[in-house]
Design a protein around this motif. Sequence first.
Motif, mmCIF file in Angstrom:
data_model
loop_
_atom_site.group_PDB
_atom_site.id
_atom_site.type_symbol
_atom_site.label_atom_id
_atom_site.label_comp_id
_atom_site.label_asym_id
_atom_site.label_seq_id
_atom_site.Cartn_x
_atom_site.Cartn_y
_atom_site.Cartn_z
ATOM 1 N N PHE A 129 19.834 38.415 35.681
ATOM 2 C CA PHE A 129 20.819 39.455 35.964
ATOM 3 C C PHE A 129 22.105 39.110 35.220
ATOM 4 O O PHE A 129 22.562 37.964 35.256
ATOM 5 C CB PHE A 129 21.092 39.540 37.465
ATOM 6 N N ILE A 130 22.691 40.114 34.573
ATOM 7 C CA ILE A 130 23.917 39.878 33.801
ATOM 8 C C ILE A 130 24.899 41.032 34.032
ATOM 9 O O ILE A 130 24.561 42.203 33.779
ATOM 10 C CB ILE A 130 23.635 39.769 32.287
ATOM 11 N N GLN A 131 26.089 40.701 34.495
ATOM 12 C CA GLN A 131 27.177 41.675 34.553
ATOM 13 C C GLN A 131 27.835 41.670 33.164
ATOM 14 O O GLN A 131 28.829 40.991 32.929
ATOM 15 C CB GLN A 131 28.158 41.295 35.654
ATOM 16 N N ALA A 132 27.254 42.424 32.253
ATOM 17 C CA ALA A 132 27.582 42.290 30.830
ATOM 18 C C ALA A 132 28.831 43.049 30.397
ATOM 19 O O ALA A 132 29.226 42.975 29.230
ATOM 20 C CB ALA A 132 26.384 42.788 30.007
ATOM 21 N N PHE A 133 29.476 43.757 31.297
ATOM 22 C CA PHE A 133 30.549 44.674 30.931
ATOM 23 C C PHE A 133 31.717 43.981 30.226
ATOM 24 O O PHE A 133 32.242 44.487 29.233
ATOM 25 C CB PHE A 133 31.057 45.403 32.178
ATOM 26 N N SER A 134 32.149 42.841 30.761
ATOM 27 C CA SER A 134 33.335 42.182 30.199
ATOM 28 C C SER A 134 33.110 41.708 28.769
ATOM 29 O O SER A 134 34.071 41.538 28.015
ATOM 30 C CB SER A 134 33.745 40.985 31.067
ATOM 31 N N LYS A 135 31.853 41.533 28.387
ATOM 32 C CA LYS A 135 31.541 41.070 27.029
ATOM 33 C C LYS A 135 31.927 42.093 25.969
ATOM 34 O O LYS A 135 32.113 41.743 24.800
ATOM 35 C CB LYS A 135 30.041 40.766 26.915
ATOM 36 N N ILE A 136 32.028 43.368 26.389
ATOM 37 C CA ILE A 136 32.406 44.408 25.428
ATOM 38 C C ILE A 136 33.662 45.155 25.873
ATOM 39 O O ILE A 136 33.928 46.277 25.450
ATOM 40 C CB ILE A 136 31.254 45.406 25.164
ATOM 41 N N GLY A 137 34.439 44.538 26.769
ATOM 42 C CA GLY A 137 35.723 45.111 27.146
ATOM 43 C C GLY A 137 35.664 46.258 28.125
ATOM 44 O O GLY A 137 36.572 47.087 28.155
ATOM 45 N N LEU A 138 34.616 46.304 28.960
ATOM 46 C CA LEU A 138 34.484 47.354 29.962
ATOM 47 C C LEU A 138 34.561 46.771 31.362
ATOM 48 O O LEU A 138 34.522 45.552 31.552
ATOM 49 C CB LEU A 138 33.155 48.095 29.783
ATOM 50 N N VAL A 139 34.652 47.645 32.345
ATOM 51 C CA VAL A 139 34.630 47.223 33.749
ATOM 52 C C VAL A 139 33.256 47.541 34.335
ATOM 53 O O VAL A 139 32.558 48.433 33.851
ATOM 54 C CB VAL A 139 35.729 47.933 34.571
#
Length: 259
Positions: A129-139
Amino acid sequence: MSSILLKIENNIGFITLNRPEVFNSFNREMALDMQSKLDECAHDTDVRAIVITGAGKAFCAGQDLKEVTTPELMPGFKKILEEHYNPIVSRIRNIEKPVVAAVNGVAAGAGANIALACDIVVASENAAFIQAFSKIGLVPDSAGTFFLPRLIGFQKAAALMMLGDKVSALEALQMGMIYKTFAAESFESDVQKLAETLANMPTKAIGLTKKLLNESMNNNLDQQLALESIWQIEASQSHDYNEGVNAFVEKRTPNFKGN
């Protein structure tokens, strides 16, 4: 092939995210089709449990970035959230039937959070599981900021969302994010057994339990006690309550009908 597959057997609706070539990432067509398949399962009285899983190696990699970076395809984030993901999450929570996320591989971004919105989450031992949003500048979206802190606590959720750490299935189990992990080689059969168990249980009572859990997110104790009273009375008037009591008295396995 459709981007979403639906197979109904043994009172179970198996919904499969079916874009394996892009790790089952969502585009508009797929998101709208997902809503349609959830509606079909909700309205079909033969369906008493729902399983959501992914085709191929991944569960769901979240949003298809090609759609949001190609001008002629770009629907805009407002439309993506209000017409794609938010309705999917709302349907999962409001269907009065148990919904199982069978996470067969990586679940990232919106894919992770759609899984966590389900009633029961199980994962292959090889999943992550990955909360990947911050990796591309999103919330985080798709109700991740609602469910994840409630599942694992504020501090842990904040760290995973801000750092974008990859969480193995075993780590997810240990921190209370998911219900169980299954061995990769027996994953499909173990999911089948779990779904069959749910499909043979008193569906009306499970649906009312789900409504109570939803309401508990915002109610105070007195409000929740009042709702428990109302819906316990409703459950006690069901066929399955009578069947359950009679089966207990007669020392036999109950034959629940779902009503």
